[in-house]
Design an enzyme around this catalytic site. Structure first.
Site, short mmCIF file in Angstrom:
data_model
loop_
_atom_site.label_atom_id
_atom_site.label_comp_id
_atom_site.label_asym_id
_atom_site.label_seq_id
_atom_site.Cartn_x
_atom_site.Cartn_y
_atom_site.Cartn_z
N HIS A 30 0.83 -1.20 0.00
CA HIS A 30 0.00 0.00 0.00
C HIS A 30 0.87 1.26 0.00
CE1 HIS A 30 -2.33 -3.28 1.73
NE2 HIS A 30 -3.42 -2.67 1.30
N ILE A 189 -10.37 9.18 0.58
CA ILE A 189 -10.31 8.01 -0.31
C ILE A 189 -10.26 6.73 0.52
CG2 ILE A 189 -8.78 6.73 -1.89
CD1 ILE A 189 -10.09 8.94 -3.38
N HIS A 468 -28.72 -15.29 24.96
CA HIS A 468 -27.67 -15.10 25.95
C HIS A 468 -26.92 -16.38 26.29
CE1 HIS A 468 -29.39 -11.21 26.29
NE2 HIS A 468 -28.73 -10.88 27.39
C1 LIG Z 1 -11.68 -4.35 9.79
C2 LIG Z 1 -11.10 -4.22 8.43
N1 LIG Z 1 -11.93 -4.20 7.39
C3 LIG Z 1 -11.44 -4.12 6.12
C4 LIG Z 1 -10.10 -4.05 5.91
C5 LIG Z 1 -9.54 -4.02 4.49
N2 LIG Z 1 -9.06 -2.64 4.20
C6 LIG Z 1 -7.77 -2.34 4.34
S1 LIG Z 1 -7.47 -0.72 4.02
C7 LIG Z 1 -9.09 -0.43 3.68
C8 LIG Z 1 -9.55 0.95 3.28
C9 LIG Z 1 -9.19 1.91 4.31
O1 LIG Z 1 -9.39 3.20 3.88
P1 LIG Z 1 -8.54 4.32 4.56
O2 LIG Z 1 -8.42 4.08 5.99
O3 LIG Z 1 -9.13 5.62 4.13
O4 LIG Z 1 -7.10 4.12 3.93
P2 LIG Z 1 -6.47 4.84 2.67
O5 LIG Z 1 -7.12 4.24 1.45
O6 LIG Z 1 -6.76 6.29 2.77
O7 LIG Z 1 -5.03 4.50 2.74
C10 LIG Z 1 -9.83 -1.59 3.82
C11 LIG Z 1 -11.29 -1.67 3.58
C12 LIG Z 1 -9.26 -4.07 7.04
N3 LIG Z 1 -7.94 -4.02 6.92
N4 LIG Z 1 -9.79 -4.12 8.28
MG LIG Z 2 -8.50 7.27 3.25
#
Ligand SMILES: Cc1ncc(C[n+]2csc(CCOP(=O)(O)OP(=O)(O)O)c2C)c(N)n1
Ligand SMILES: [Mg+2]
Length: 662
Positions: A30, A189, A468
């Site tokens: 990433h 984003i 429960h």
């Molecule tokens: C609980 C959880 N759900 C889904 C994901 C998969 N996931 C990783 S990053 C992301 C998007 C996150 O968006 P953001 O925090 O805005 O990160 P950016 O794209 O700006 O780097 C997702 C859905 C995860 N890591 N953890």
């Molecule tokens: Mg973001």
């Protein structure tokens, strides 16, 4: 030395270059988040964060939590650049490869400078709340000289959108954790695209409503970032700093778009980004002047650390402080003696009550135990008499009213344990372990001493009914690696299991405790539970049956045994308070308890899912027998439910006789 902001741009670009190159080399990862937050992180590390790369475990360091764990290259870059021993540049070159500590997401057990494992969004921030709680508790105990640090968090849109965020910030706001500072990567984003696709929430308003201060800045303007962080530092409330950033900043064709979130830029775009940033170094090489600036910055903490060392050296609390931070229990002999003297005579109590009784013995001698409950204090029996509430007005308290925030509680407990110096335990109903589940899993992965006190552990809770009544929870928790699931059978086992949990400094524990009363089955506290399972009653007649039971069903197993013995059928009762500890015993002991003898019928009895018990029964006589509950319970008094679902000698004994004669 204080670096002038005009030196920051190349320093931040070093983070950008390392991040895009490492992701490109791995062709996975990433780049967007580290490139977008590079400027904010540079100002944070240059001007605000208290840290000493020479000693990642310095007790009074600021905690830095990368809640947006997918941006792991941000923390790996920062640790390398500021001069931590780990990771090395080779480790970064091998980002996401087997053997490199630079794993896809930051792992606390791989790199000392990584405070906690992050990746499940929202939980890093929630753990940071626990770290900030531990900091205040220890500050109240040991004073400013030894404990006075901030907890800084970098969180993304995802961390703020997750449900656990609501729990975490509500808790932090009520506790007025002013030394907690969250830097929000406000890049609008997420993976699917613009955040407007999924949210139109007024986040600053939500944080303010929860008792936080909110600041904002242009996340690419060094002076503005410094201004906002200065304001946040001055606030006595927990602070959110909305840092307006551009994801993937520096990549001329991809910045600002969702594609840069989680994929390599591609060779052409990496080249274009180099050009755009004026970055001429080869991948994984750094201009010496830029590295020198980072390294000199890394050395500024050494002075603060040295001054702190001097304060510790003359502190009257030094020995106690060191003991607690090292995670060593006090005076083990006193604890063992208390255990040996525990429960003389016959005590008919629920194991949740036995747990409370034991807490009243142990909590006064283990002052680092910080209890709590998710609004079920009177049901979980988690509060020891010696514990005062931990509140915004008195952080010296040792009992946390977490509110109805099970997931937030479990994650905060992990943060407390990771901070060190405290041993957190917290209660809820076992059924809501599902609400806590990912935090329990994260405790196991991170090897934290988090102790989850989970009461009302079966249909034995009675009238509250199937919503429960745990059925699958005990067995499903056993699936989690490095988690000890204890289900004690009486007051003696309860105290033993509590002690085993306290002694397991790198393994979290779940204590599954009953609502209903149970008789005392053993007289002495000789720590038989440490073996995970042991022969509680031995066959008198020729042994044909081994009954293996846990918790409240051990009493029933003893009654079944008596009936069988009455018919001349010898039967052992094996109490198995902790399957994981039994599995860890050597083969000789396991065979002693459960001999490989196909003429013996093994029977498991547990008021929950039978799946999994076959491992102990299937290879015994006629395939063995599993007595359990593979359906939801019902609303009725416990006694009626046990009868209705076949947990009686009248039902079980004939089944055993059938099996024996099959
Ligand atoms: C609980 C959880 N759900 C889904 C994901 C998969 N996931 C990783 S990053 C992301 C998007 C996150 O968006 P953001 O925090 O805005 O990160 P950016 O794209 O700006 O780097 C997702 C859905 C995860 N890591 N953890
Ligand atoms: Mg973001």
């Amino acid at each position: 030395m204080t670096l002038a902001p005009d030196r920051f741009a190349p320093m931040a670009n070093a983070i950008r270059a390392l991040s895009m190159d490492a992701v490109q080399a791995a062709n996975s990862g990433h780049p967007g988040m580290p490139m977008g937050m590079a400027d904010v992180a540079t100002v944070l590390f240059a001007k605000f964060l208290k840290f000493d790369p020479a000693d990642p475990y310095w007790a009074d360091r600021d905690r830095f939590v990368l809640s947006a764990g997918h941006g792991s290259m941000l923390i790996y870059s920062l640790l390398y650049l500021t001069g931590y021993e780990s990771p090395t540049m080779d480790d970064i070159r091998n980002f996401r490869q087997l053997g490199s500590p630079c794993a896809g997401h930051p792992e606390n057990f791989l790199i000392p400078g990584v405070e906690c494992t992050t990746g499940p969004l929202g939980q890093g921030l929630a753990m940071a709340v626990g770290m900030a709680m531990a900091e205040r508790q220890l500050n109240a105990t040991f004073g400013n000289d030894l404990v006075d640090h901030n907890t800084w968090v970098v969180a993304g849109d995802g961390c703020l959108m997750e449900g656990i965020n609501h729990e975490a910030i509500g808790l932090a706001g009520n506790l007025k954790l002013g030394k907690l500072k969250v830097l929000w990567d406000d890049n609008k984003i997420t993976i699917d695209g613009d955040t407007s696709l999924s949210t139109s929430e007024d986040i600053p308003a939500r944080y303010r409503a929860a008792g936080w201060d909110v600041f904002s800045c242009d996340g690419h303007d060094y002076a503005d970032i410094e201004r906002a962080l200065t304001e946040a530092s001055a606030s006595d409330k927990p602070s959110l700093v909305a840092c307006r950033t551009i994801i993937g900043k520096g990549s001329p064709n991809k910045q600002g778009g969702h594609e840069v979130h989680g994929a390599a830029l591609g060779m052409d775009e990496v080249a274009a980004t180099r050009e755009n940033l004026g970055w001429t170094s080869e991948p994984f090489e750094l201009p010496s002047a830029v590295l020198a600036d980072w390294r000199s910055l890394g050395q500024t903490g050494a002075k603060l650390h040295a001054a702190w060392d001097e304060r510790l050296a003359v502190s009257a609390h030094a020995a106690e402080f060191k003991r607690r931070m090292a995670g060593e229990l006090p005076n083990g002999d006193a604890i063992r003696k208390a255990l040996a003297e525990w429960v003389e005579g016959d005590a008919t109590v629920a194991t949740r009550k036995a747990s409370e009784n034991w807490l009243n013995v142990i909590a006064p001698v283990v002052p680092e135990m910080i209890g709590g409950s998710a609004d079920l204090t009177g049901s979980n029996n988690t509060k020891a008499k010696c514990q005062a509430p931990f509140t915004a007005d008195d952080y010296s308290g040792r009992y946390v009213y977490y509110g109805i925030r099970e997931f937030g509680m479990a994650a905060a407990m992990n943060g407390m344990a990771l901070h060190g110096g405290v041993i957190p335990y917290g209660g809820t109903f076992l059924i809501f372990s599902d609400y806590c589940r990912n935090a329990i899993r994260m405790a196991a992965l991170q090897q934290t001493r988090s102790i989850y006190v989970m009461t009302h552990d079966s249909i034995g809770l009675g009238e509250d009914g199937p919503t429960h009544q745990p059925v699958e929870q005990v067995m499903s928790l056993r699936l989690i690696p490095n988690l000890n699931v204890f289900r004690p059978a009486d007051a003696v086992e309860t105290a033993e299991c509590w002690n085993l949990a306290l002694e397991s400094s790198e393994t979290p524990s779940v204590l599954a405790l009953t609502r209903q009363n149970l008789p005392q089955l053993r007289k002495s506290g000789d720590m038989l539970s440490a073996r995970g399972a042991y022969v509680l009653r031995s066959a008198e007649a020729d042994r044909k049956v081994i009954l293996i039971a846990t918790g409240s069903e051990v009493e029933l197993a003893c009654k079944v045994r008596e009936e069988l013995e009455g018919q001349g059928i010898g039967a052992d009762v094996v109490s198995m308070p902790c399957m994981e500890l039994f599995e860890a015993q050597d083969e000789a002991y396991r065979h002693e308890v459960l001999p490989h003898d196909p003429s013996i019928l093994r029977v498991s009895i547990e008021a929950g899912a039978t799946m999994g018990w076959e491992r102990y029964t299937a290879l015994s006589r006629n395939g063995g027998l599993n007595i359990g509950l593979d359906r939801f319970g019902a609303s009725a008094p416990a006694k009626d439910l046990f009868a209705r679902f076949g947990f009686t000698t009248e039902v079980i004994v004939p089944k055993i006789l059938d099996k024996l004669s099959a």
